[in-house]
Design an enzyme around this catalytic site. Structure first.
Site, PDB file in Angstrom:
ATOM      1  N   GLU A  43       0.892  -1.162   0.000  1.00  0.00           N
ATOM      2  CA  GLU A  43       0.000   0.000   0.000  1.00  0.00           C
ATOM      3  C   GLU A  43       0.926   1.206   0.000  1.00  0.00           C
ATOM      4  O   GLU A  43       1.493   1.564   1.025  1.00  0.00           O
ATOM      5  CB  GLU A  43      -0.870  -0.051   1.259  1.00  0.00           C
ATOM      6  CG  GLU A  43      -2.021   0.898   1.256  1.00  0.00           C
ATOM      7  CD  GLU A  43      -2.944   0.648   2.443  1.00  0.00           C
ATOM      8  OE1 GLU A  43      -2.583   1.051   3.571  1.00  0.00           O
ATOM      9  OE2 GLU A  43      -4.008   0.039   2.238  1.00  0.00           O
ATOM     10  N   ASP A 102      -0.181  15.039  -7.912  1.00  0.00           N
ATOM     11  CA  ASP A 102       0.751  13.936  -8.126  1.00  0.00           C
ATOM     12  C   ASP A 102       1.548  14.228  -9.387  1.00  0.00           C
ATOM     13  O   ASP A 102       0.974  14.636 -10.398  1.00  0.00           O
ATOM     14  CB  ASP A 102       0.026  12.598  -8.313  1.00  0.00           C
ATOM     15  CG  ASP A 102      -0.404  11.952  -7.015  1.00  0.00           C
ATOM     16  OD1 ASP A 102      -0.141  12.515  -5.942  1.00  0.00           O
ATOM     17  OD2 ASP A 102      -1.015  10.874  -7.075  1.00  0.00           O
ATOM     18  N   HIS A 140      15.166  22.125  -6.673  1.00  0.00           N
ATOM     19  CA  HIS A 140      14.028  23.023  -6.838  1.00  0.00           C
ATOM     20  C   HIS A 140      13.317  23.323  -5.520  1.00  0.00           C
ATOM     21  O   HIS A 140      13.284  22.489  -4.622  1.00  0.00           O
ATOM     22  CB  HIS A 140      12.991  22.396  -7.783  1.00  0.00           C
ATOM     23  CG  HIS A 140      13.540  22.055  -9.126  1.00  0.00           C
ATOM     24  ND1 HIS A 140      13.100  20.969  -9.845  1.00  0.00           N
ATOM     25  CD2 HIS A 140      14.477  22.640  -9.901  1.00  0.00           C
ATOM     26  CE1 HIS A 140      13.739  20.905 -10.995  1.00  0.00           C
ATOM     27  NE2 HIS A 140      14.588  21.910 -11.053  1.00  0.00           N
ATOM     28  N   LYS A 177       6.688  17.283   0.016  1.00  0.00           N
ATOM     29  CA  LYS A 177       6.701  16.249  -1.018  1.00  0.00           C
ATOM     30  C   LYS A 177       6.912  14.878  -0.402  1.00  0.00           C
ATOM     31  O   LYS A 177       7.744  14.713   0.497  1.00  0.00           O
ATOM     32  CB  LYS A 177       7.825  16.503  -2.024  1.00  0.00           C
ATOM     33  CG  LYS A 177       7.698  17.799  -2.783  1.00  0.00           C
ATOM     34  CD  LYS A 177       8.890  18.031  -3.687  1.00  0.00           C
ATOM     35  CE  LYS A 177       8.763  19.366  -4.412  1.00  0.00           C
ATOM     36  NZ  LYS A 177       9.937  19.651  -5.239  1.00  0.00           N
ATOM     37  N   TYR A 187       5.894  11.737  -7.220  1.00  0.00           N
ATOM     38  CA  TYR A 187       5.821  12.455  -5.951  1.00  0.00           C
ATOM     39  C   TYR A 187       4.497  13.177  -5.802  1.00  0.00           C
ATOM     40  O   TYR A 187       3.920  13.683  -6.740  1.00  0.00           O
ATOM     41  CB  TYR A 187       6.999  13.394  -5.743  1.00  0.00           C
ATOM     42  CG  TYR A 187       7.250  14.441  -6.800  1.00  0.00           C
ATOM     43  CD1 TYR A 187       6.934  15.775  -6.581  1.00  0.00           C
ATOM     44  CD2 TYR A 187       7.844  14.101  -8.007  1.00  0.00           C
ATOM     45  CE1 TYR A 187       7.194  16.745  -7.535  1.00  0.00           C
ATOM     46  CE2 TYR A 187       8.118  15.057  -8.961  1.00  0.00           C
ATOM     47  CZ  TYR A 187       7.792  16.381  -8.721  1.00  0.00           C
ATOM     48  OH  TYR A 187       8.044  17.335  -9.663  1.00  0.00           O
ATOM     49  N   LYS A 237      17.769  25.470 -17.100  1.00  0.00           N
ATOM     50  CA  LYS A 237      17.305  26.082 -15.843  1.00  0.00           C
ATOM     51  C   LYS A 237      18.062  25.499 -14.649  1.00  0.00           C
ATOM     52  O   LYS A 237      18.532  26.242 -13.787  1.00  0.00           O
ATOM     53  CB  LYS A 237      15.799  25.864 -15.684  1.00  0.00           C
ATOM     54  CG  LYS A 237      15.221  26.373 -14.385  1.00  0.00           C
ATOM     55  CD  LYS A 237      13.735  26.131 -14.288  1.00  0.00           C
ATOM     56  CE  LYS A 237      13.453  24.658 -14.067  1.00  0.00           C
ATOM     57  NZ  LYS A 237      12.063  24.348 -13.775  1.00  0.00           N
ATOM     58  N   ASP A 238      18.204  24.188 -14.607  1.00  0.00           N
ATOM     59  CA  ASP A 238      18.892  23.558 -13.482  1.00  0.00           C
ATOM     60  C   ASP A 238      20.392  23.836 -13.522  1.00  0.00           C
ATOM     61  O   ASP A 238      21.024  24.022 -12.480  1.00  0.00           O
ATOM     62  CB  ASP A 238      18.629  22.053 -13.470  1.00  0.00           C
ATOM     63  CG  ASP A 238      17.174  21.727 -13.149  1.00  0.00           C
ATOM     64  OD1 ASP A 238      16.413  22.638 -12.791  1.00  0.00           O
ATOM     65  OD2 ASP A 238      16.809  20.546 -13.263  1.00  0.00           O
TER      66      ASP A 238
END
Length: 191
Positions: free
Chosen positions: A37, A57, A71, A80, A140, A178-179
Site C-alpha cells: 500500500e 501527483d 528546486h 513532497k 511524488y 534552468k537547473d
C-alpha cells in the site's frame, strides 16, 4: 513531528535533517510477486504525526545521469512525498529554512523500485535527484500546486552545501538549462 516509529504498516527512518524521514511501507510478497500500500492518508498521519493534504501527483521519466533540481517554490511551498517505481535515483533534500537547526544541511537517500523506500520532504527545503539506473520513473505527491512564478533553483554543485552526488568518474550530469543555472548558496533566496 511526533513520529510513531513502531507503526504496524510504515517504518519511519530519521535522517540528519530532523523533519525529513524515509518511509518504508510494508511489502508483502510470495512466489507470485509482491503487494504494498504505497500511500494511506490515515496511516501516514498516524505514523508521522502530520496532517497533510496532497493536492497534486507528479510522474517523471529520466535517463541515467539526469540530475533534476535542486528546486523549491517561494510561494505555495510544497511538502513532497517522493518514490521511484522503476529504476533507482539518489534523492536529495537541502534545508534552506533560516530558523531550522539543520539550516544548510543536506541528506541523500537511494530510492528504488526494489527497495520501495519513500522520502518525506517538508515545505521549505530544496529538492533534487540524480538517476542512477539506465532509466527511472519518479513519482511524488505535493501539498500545494506548482507555482512556476515563484520557483527557485539552488545550484546542484554549490560548494557551501557540498552534496556528494554519486556520479561515475568522468561523468557530467545531464541537466536542462534552468537547473544548470541554479543559484549559489549566498545568492539563493531562503525561507
Amino acid at each position: 513531528m511526533t513520529a510513531n516509529l513502531s507503526h504496524p504498516k510504515l517504518a519511519l527512518i530519521p535522517t540528519a535533517i530532523h523533519d525529513v524521514f524515509v518511509v518504508e511501507p510494508k511489502v508483502f510478497g510470495d512466489e507470485r510477486g509482491w503487494f504494498t500500500e504505497s500511500f494511506n492518508a490515515h496511516d501516514f498521519a498516524q505514523a508521522t504525526g502530520l496532517k497533510v493534504e496532497f493536492v497534486q501527483d507528479n510522474h517523471s521519466f529520466s535517463r541515467q545521469w539526469t540530475l533534476r533540481g535542486l528546486h523549491y517554490q517561494l510561494e505555495q511551498t510544497q511538502g513532497k512525498l517522493v518514490r521511484v517505481v522503476a529504476g533507482s535515483v539518489f534523492d536529495v533534500a537541502v534545508d534552506i529554512r533560516k530558523d531550522s537547526p539543520t539550516y544548510g544541511k543536506w541528506v541523500g537517500v537511494e530510492l528504488s523500485a526494489q527497495n520501495h523506500k519513500q522520502l518525506w520532504i517538508p515545505a521549505g527545503l530544496a529538492h533534487g535527484f540524480l538517476v542512477l539506473s539506465e532509466n527511472a520513473e519518479f513519482l511524488y505527491k505535493t501539498t500545494d500546486y506548482y507555482h512556476p512564478q515563484s520557483e527557485a533553483c539552488l545550484a546542484w554543485n554549490d560548494p557551501t552545501v557540498g552534496i556528494q552526488w554519486p556520479l561515475a568518474a568522468g561523468v557530467a550530469p545531464n541537466m536542462n538549462a534552468k537547473d544548470a543555472a541554479g543559484l549559489l548558496w549566498d545568492a539563493a533566496p531562503k525561507f
